[in-house]
Design a protein around this motif. Structure first.
Motif, short mmCIF file in Angstrom:
data_model
loop_
_atom_site.label_atom_id
_atom_site.label_comp_id
_atom_site.label_asym_id
_atom_site.label_seq_id
_atom_site.Cartn_x
_atom_site.Cartn_y
_atom_site.Cartn_z
N GLY A 16 0.81 -1.21 0.00
CA GLY A 16 0.00 0.00 0.00
C GLY A 16 0.84 1.26 0.00
O GLY A 16 0.53 2.24 -0.69
N LEU B 70 -5.03 0.43 1.57
CA LEU B 70 -4.33 -0.85 1.80
C LEU B 70 -3.38 -0.75 2.98
O LEU B 70 -3.27 -1.69 3.78
CB LEU B 70 -3.56 -1.26 0.54
N ALA B 71 -2.67 0.36 3.10
CA ALA B 71 -1.75 0.54 4.22
C ALA B 71 -2.50 0.55 5.55
O ALA B 71 -2.09 -0.09 6.52
CB ALA B 71 -0.95 1.83 4.04
N TYR B 72 -3.63 1.27 5.59
CA TYR B 72 -4.42 1.32 6.82
C TYR B 72 -5.02 -0.04 7.16
O TYR B 72 -5.03 -0.44 8.32
CB TYR B 72 -5.54 2.36 6.71
N LEU B 73 -5.51 -0.76 6.17
CA LEU B 73 -6.07 -2.08 6.42
C LEU B 73 -5.00 -3.05 6.94
O LEU B 73 -5.26 -3.83 7.85
CB LEU B 73 -6.72 -2.64 5.16
N GLY B 74 -3.83 -2.98 6.34
CA GLY B 74 -2.74 -3.84 6.81
C GLY B 74 -2.34 -3.54 8.24
O GLY B 74 -2.12 -4.45 9.05
N LYS B 75 -2.24 -2.27 8.57
CA LYS B 75 -1.86 -1.89 9.93
C LYS B 75 -2.97 -2.26 10.92
O LYS B 75 -2.68 -2.71 12.03
CB LYS B 75 -1.58 -0.39 10.00
N SER B 76 -4.22 -2.08 10.53
CA SER B 76 -5.33 -2.46 11.41
C SER B 76 -5.34 -3.95 11.67
O SER B 76 -5.58 -4.40 12.80
CB SER B 76 -6.67 -2.04 10.79
N TRP B 77 -5.06 -4.75 10.64
CA TRP B 77 -5.01 -6.19 10.81
C TRP B 77 -3.87 -6.56 11.78
O TRP B 77 -4.04 -7.39 12.67
CB TRP B 77 -4.79 -6.88 9.46
N TYR B 78 -2.72 -5.94 11.61
CA TYR B 78 -1.57 -6.20 12.49
C TYR B 78 -1.90 -5.86 13.94
O TYR B 78 -1.62 -6.65 14.85
CB TYR B 78 -0.36 -5.39 12.01
N ARG C 113 -4.14 -8.48 15.48
CA ARG C 113 -3.41 -9.71 15.84
C ARG C 113 -2.61 -9.51 17.12
O ARG C 113 -2.50 -10.42 17.94
CB ARG C 113 -2.46 -10.13 14.72
#
Length: 56
Positions: free
Chosen positions: A3, A25-33, A36
């Motif tokens: 992203g 995409l960057a925000y979604l990836g960070k939110s997923w991280y 977890r």
């Protein structure tokens, strides 16, 4: 990371839609991280005294 690269590319080539997609995409990836990491903490706080002491 994809992203961020897409956002940089879109910024260089003046693509508004590409920049918006890259940021999303960057925000979604960070939110997923972060999700977890909270999940891991919730599992570990019962097993580790140090983690348990972090709760208020």
């Amino acid at each position: 990371m994809v992203g961020v690269l897409l956002s940089v590319w879109a910024t260089v080539y003046f693509s508004v839609w590409g920049a918006m997609l890259g940021v999303a995409l960057a925000y979604l990836g960070k939110s997923w991280y972060l999700d977890r990491m909270v999940w891991l903490y919730e599992d570990m706080k019962e097993k580790n005294e140090l983690y348990r002491s972090w709760e208020y």
